[in-house]
Design an enzyme around this catalytic site. Structure first.
Site, short mmCIF file in Angstrom:
data_model
loop_
_atom_site.label_atom_id
_atom_site.label_comp_id
_atom_site.label_asym_id
_atom_site.label_seq_id
_atom_site.Cartn_x
_atom_site.Cartn_y
_atom_site.Cartn_z
N TYR A 186 0.83 -1.21 0.00
CA TYR A 186 0.00 0.00 0.00
C TYR A 186 0.86 1.25 0.00
O TYR A 186 0.66 2.18 -0.79
CB TYR A 186 -0.93 -0.01 1.21
N LYS A 190 1.13 4.14 -3.00
CA LYS A 190 0.79 5.55 -2.82
C LYS A 190 1.99 6.46 -3.08
O LYS A 190 1.85 7.58 -3.59
CB LYS A 190 0.23 5.79 -1.42
#
Length: 329
Positions: A186, A190
């Site tokens: 994750y 990002k």
């Protein structure tokens, strides 16, 4: 919470967006829903880009009820983790008479256990948060350029995250082919969202293309438990953990403020980075970005501004989605 910034920006009264057409990905819930509501409230024609028909229809009905006279279109169904679906959705959006902004918000939040392979054989977080949005952005750049002018450029507003500061991007494994924890996947996804958004602005500048700006935002620490209930979108009730989080978090409605400012701020520069005034919550504030020295935790993670990583990430993502890395618009 005071809602007006020192420079006079009031997130509850963004500049009029009358006549502008904005596509919002991930608009059926969370920050995407609130961004769509705020943009519709400012007068924009809002196109909901969602994965699931039922959830999209609920969001459409809620927006029309909450924003009297809202110009919100029937959803465009796109699963951004599926590159073929992205191409089909891009064809629909590119056929519009105009497209003034792409709010690239859709993202998979999965931070437990190990990362998972998605439908195209890539890490699911990377496929959903990076590759699909990158392809959609690239395919829509010509339509955005046609609608923009030097005086009022079209916008691509990408949703980053504070998690970009909490992981080190594996430069030799951008797609995480060797696997990773779900949290690292994750965070890396990002970080790459921000890297590619800044690199897009570098390439727009190099091409002399001033009709499109690439901006980046992050929501701080935003939780739905602090949002007002919306039937079918935001459930009522809070857990004990939610109650503890309210001491330092903000609502997702407020978390959408930086993203909406990234789309609507008439003074935005290419590569501008918006977030809450403090790292986790507060009024939407510009915190530097491309071409500016990072200052403090509210600014972009330094690794996301690195030109070398920007070039390699752009070439890698272009190769994966099947586009020439040298083309911009």
């Amino acid at each position: 919470m005071r809602t007006t910034t020192p420079d006079g920006w009031d997130p509850r009264r963004p500049p009029s967006q009358q006549g502008r057409v904005v596509a919002v990905t991930g608009a059926s819930s969370g920050i995407g829903f609130w961004a769509a509501e705020q943009l519709a409230g400012a007068g924009a024609r809002v196109l909901l880009v969602c994965r699931d028909r039922r959830r999209a229809d609920r969001a459409l009905a809620a927006l029309r009820e909450r924003v009297p006279g809202a110009d919100v279109d029937a959803p465009v169904l796109v699963d951004v983790a599926d590159l073929d679906a992205v191409r089909e959705g891009a064809d629909q959006l590119a056929a519009l008479d105009r497209l003034d902004a792409l709010v690239s918000n859709a993202g998979l939040v999965d931070v437990a256990g190990r990362s998972v392979v998605g439908p195209d054989g890539h890490d699911r977080a990377i496929a959903t948060n990076v590759l699909g949005p990158f392809l959609l952005t690239r395919l829509l750049l010509p339509a955005l350029a046609r609608s923009g002018t030097v005086a009022r450029p079209s916008r691509v507003a990408a949703m980053g995250s504070m998690s970009a500061r909490l992981v080190r991007v594996r430069r030799d494994d951008l797609g995480l082919a060797r696997g990773a924890s779900a949290w690292h996947a994750y965070g890396q996804s990002k970080a790459l969202v921000q890297v590619l958004a800044f690199e897009l602005q570098r390439r727009l500048d190099a091409a002399g293309e001033a009709r499109v700006l690439s901006t980046v935002a992050h929501p701080g620490y935003a939780i739905s438990a602090m949002d007002p209930p919306v039937p079918g979108i935001v459930p009522e009730g809070r857990t004990l953990v939610n109650r503890a989080e309210t001491l330092f978090a903000q609502s997702k409605e407020q978390g959408a403020w930086p993203l909406v400012r990234a789309v609507t701020d008439p003074g935005a520069r290419g590569g501008e980075f918006y977030g809450p005034r403090s790292p986790v919550r507060g009024v939407p504030t510009p915190h530097g970005g491309l071409g500016r020295t990072p200052r403090g935790l509210s600014s972009p993670a330094p690794q996301t501004l690195a030109a070398g990583l920007g070039r390699s990430a752009w070439e890698w993502a272009s190769d994966v989605v099947g586009l020439a890395s040298t083309d911009v618009v």
